[in-house]
Design an enzyme around this catalytic site. Sequence first.
Site, PDB file in Angstrom:
ATOM      1  N   CYS A  65     -20.850  -2.100 -24.220  1.00 15.91           N
ATOM      2  CA  CYS A  65     -20.484  -1.448 -25.505  1.00 15.91           C
ATOM      3  C   CYS A  65     -21.333  -1.711 -26.514  1.00 15.91           C
ATOM      4  CB  CYS A  65     -19.052  -1.523 -25.879  1.00 15.91           C
ATOM      5  SG  CYS A  65     -18.393  -3.447 -26.361  1.00 15.91           S
ATOM      6  N   HIS A  98     -19.429 -21.616 -12.708  1.00 19.14           N
ATOM      7  CA  HIS A  98     -18.137 -22.583 -12.935  1.00 19.14           C
ATOM      8  C   HIS A  98     -16.776 -21.742 -13.032  1.00 19.14           C
ATOM      9  CE1 HIS A  98     -20.958 -25.627 -14.916  1.00 19.14           C
ATOM     10  NE2 HIS A  98     -21.288 -25.472 -13.749  1.00 19.14           N
TER      11      HIS A  98
END
Length: 147
Positions: A65, A98
Amino acid sequence: MKIAVGCDHVGIILKPTIIEHLTAMGIVIIDKGAYTQQRTDYPCYAKAVADAVVSHQADLGILICGSGIGVSIAANKVNGIRAVVCSEPYSARLSRQHNNTNVLAFGSRVVGTELAKMIVTEWLNARFEGDRHQARVEMIAALETRP
């Protein structure tokens, strides 16, 4: 690998470049729109991409966007989605290593074409490290089930 790609009317400027980049990497694209620059609402495309990922129609998702913020917030409302908005490659890589992110978002008003391709490449080349991070991802998933 299949990746669902979606954008709003602002992200449409960058989407073809990202699709071309992914296709050159041998990735199958599921284009969830938008298809024109006519004003539209980004949550619709965020949901379409997120739904494709959680239903296993796509392995991962990419959303674009103006800033990347709106689509990432909307995608994260879908259970099972761990969307990250990134404006540089390092965070994109760490988000996969992670946090095992499954949707990448960025803004066409924030990053240029070459930087966007670098972000996508780093994100796709990174692998979830598991181990101590697995417990944290499970803690995040548990937040989705609380009353």
